[in-house]
Design a protein around this motif. Structure first.
Motif, mmCIF file in Angstrom:
data_model
loop_
_atom_site.group_PDB
_atom_site.id
_atom_site.type_symbol
_atom_site.label_atom_id
_atom_site.label_comp_id
_atom_site.label_asym_id
_atom_site.label_seq_id
_atom_site.Cartn_x
_atom_site.Cartn_y
_atom_site.Cartn_z
ATOM 1 N N SER A 142 0.774 -1.028 0.014
ATOM 2 C CA SER A 142 -0.162 -0.042 -0.204
ATOM 3 C C SER A 142 0.699 1.192 -0.076
ATOM 4 O O SER A 142 0.559 2.496 -0.614
ATOM 5 N N TRP A 143 2.120 1.347 0.637
ATOM 6 C CA TRP A 143 2.993 2.294 0.656
ATOM 7 C C TRP A 143 3.459 2.538 -0.852
ATOM 8 O O TRP A 143 3.541 3.623 -1.486
ATOM 9 N N LEU A 144 3.843 1.292 -1.239
ATOM 10 C CA LEU A 144 4.344 1.410 -2.826
ATOM 11 C C LEU A 144 3.234 2.140 -3.701
ATOM 12 O O LEU A 144 3.581 2.837 -4.638
ATOM 13 N N ALA A 145 1.822 1.577 -3.544
ATOM 14 C CA ALA A 145 0.871 2.106 -4.352
ATOM 15 C C ALA A 145 0.684 3.618 -4.153
ATOM 16 O O ALA A 145 0.363 4.363 -4.941
ATOM 17 N N GLN A 146 0.863 4.121 -2.784
ATOM 18 C CA GLN A 146 0.952 5.475 -2.537
ATOM 19 C C GLN A 146 1.806 6.268 -3.130
ATOM 20 O O GLN A 146 1.530 7.270 -3.977
ATOM 21 N N SER A 147 3.003 5.604 -3.293
ATOM 22 C CA SER A 147 4.166 6.519 -3.840
ATOM 23 C C SER A 147 3.829 6.637 -5.578
ATOM 24 O O SER A 147 4.299 7.607 -6.074
ATOM 25 N N ILE A 148 3.368 5.373 -6.129
ATOM 26 C CA ILE A 148 2.867 5.540 -7.559
ATOM 27 C C ILE A 148 1.978 6.497 -7.868
ATOM 28 O O ILE A 148 2.017 7.197 -8.838
ATOM 29 N N ALA A 149 0.793 6.327 -7.080
ATOM 30 C CA ALA A 149 -0.305 7.019 -7.425
ATOM 31 C C ALA A 149 -0.039 8.653 -6.921
ATOM 32 O O ALA A 149 -0.469 9.557 -7.612
ATOM 33 N N GLY A 150 0.918 8.907 -5.943
ATOM 34 C CA GLY A 150 1.088 10.156 -5.530
ATOM 35 C C GLY A 150 2.117 10.672 -6.362
ATOM 36 O O GLY A 150 1.988 11.880 -6.713
ATOM 37 N N ARG A 151 2.875 10.007 -7.213
ATOM 38 C CA ARG A 151 3.699 10.731 -8.079
ATOM 39 C C ARG A 151 3.107 11.165 -9.447
ATOM 40 O O ARG A 151 3.194 12.226 -9.826
#
Length: 224
Positions: A142-151
């Protein structure tokens, strides 16, 4: 059906609350996004467009990762850290991973114990740490997903301002990413610490998260 609903009421209840909150977030988020678009002379988007956008994805993922971090840390912290008087803590003298007899593994397992608890060897070792491992994996994903979507969301704003987009590593080290992350983490740490300490002195009759109403304040690891 009635028995199944009763026996699984906690998971069903929170599952329904989760879906209701997620749907509510989608509608509220779309309205807020369209308000910003109108203020910037941009075009409004539909609900379907919003829930498939990076703006929605990053808002959801940043909350999920903080929740899974909470449980990941709590699972491991409560192995070694204790709080006298709190029903959220095990007994002070039982700090650590505890004995095989206490944990009912290997030759101490019962006929009703899970197969991997009875098996011994690597299977029992893996099963003995499976809860923390899965919570850690879910947090990482979920942290990886946040970083991808946030970028993606952050770069969309930068491009609109005629600025160069950031790489994933650039965004993962940016103030925007860590502002989103740390504002969720601090709230989770506060919530965990609060329930540990407050439950020493206050009670909720019938709740397993509380001691029995008449238990002394210094009683540890007792559910009501």
């Amino acid at each position: 059906m009635r028995r199944a609903l009763r026996d699984n009421g906690l998971s069903i209840g929170f599952g329904l609350l989760f879906l209701a909150a997620l749907v509510g977030q989608a509608f509220a988020g779309q309205a807020a996004y369209n308000d910003r678009q109108l203020a910037d002379a941009g075009a409004s988007i539909s609900l379907a467009q919003y829930v498939t956008s990076s703006d929605f994805a990053v808002d959801v993922a940043e909350n999920w990762q903080s929740e899974y971090l909470q449980f990941f840390l709590y699972v491991f912290a409560t192995v070694w850290l204790v709080q006298r008087g709190s029903p959220e803590s095990k007994l002070v003298e039982e700090t650590g991973t505890e004995s095989d007899k206490k944990q009912k593994v290997g030759r101490h397992a019962t006929a009703n114990s899970p197969e991997w608890a009875r098996a011994g060897g690597w299977r029992t070792t893996v099963f003995s740490r499976s809860l923390g491992a899965v919570m850690g994996l879910l947090f990482g994903l979920s942290w990886l997903a946040q970083s991808i979507a946030g970028r993606a969301a952050y770069n969309a704003e930068r491009l609109a301002q005629l600025q160069d987009p950031l790489t994933w590593l650039g965004y993962a080290g940016s103030a925007d990413f860590w502002n989103r992350t740390l504002q969720n983490w601090q709230s989770e740490f506060l919530a965990m610490g609060s329930i540990v300490v407050i439950s020493i002195y206050l009670r909720q009759r019938g709740s397993p998260e509380s001691k029995p109403v008449g238990e002394p304040h210094d009683t540890t690891e007792t559910s009501g």
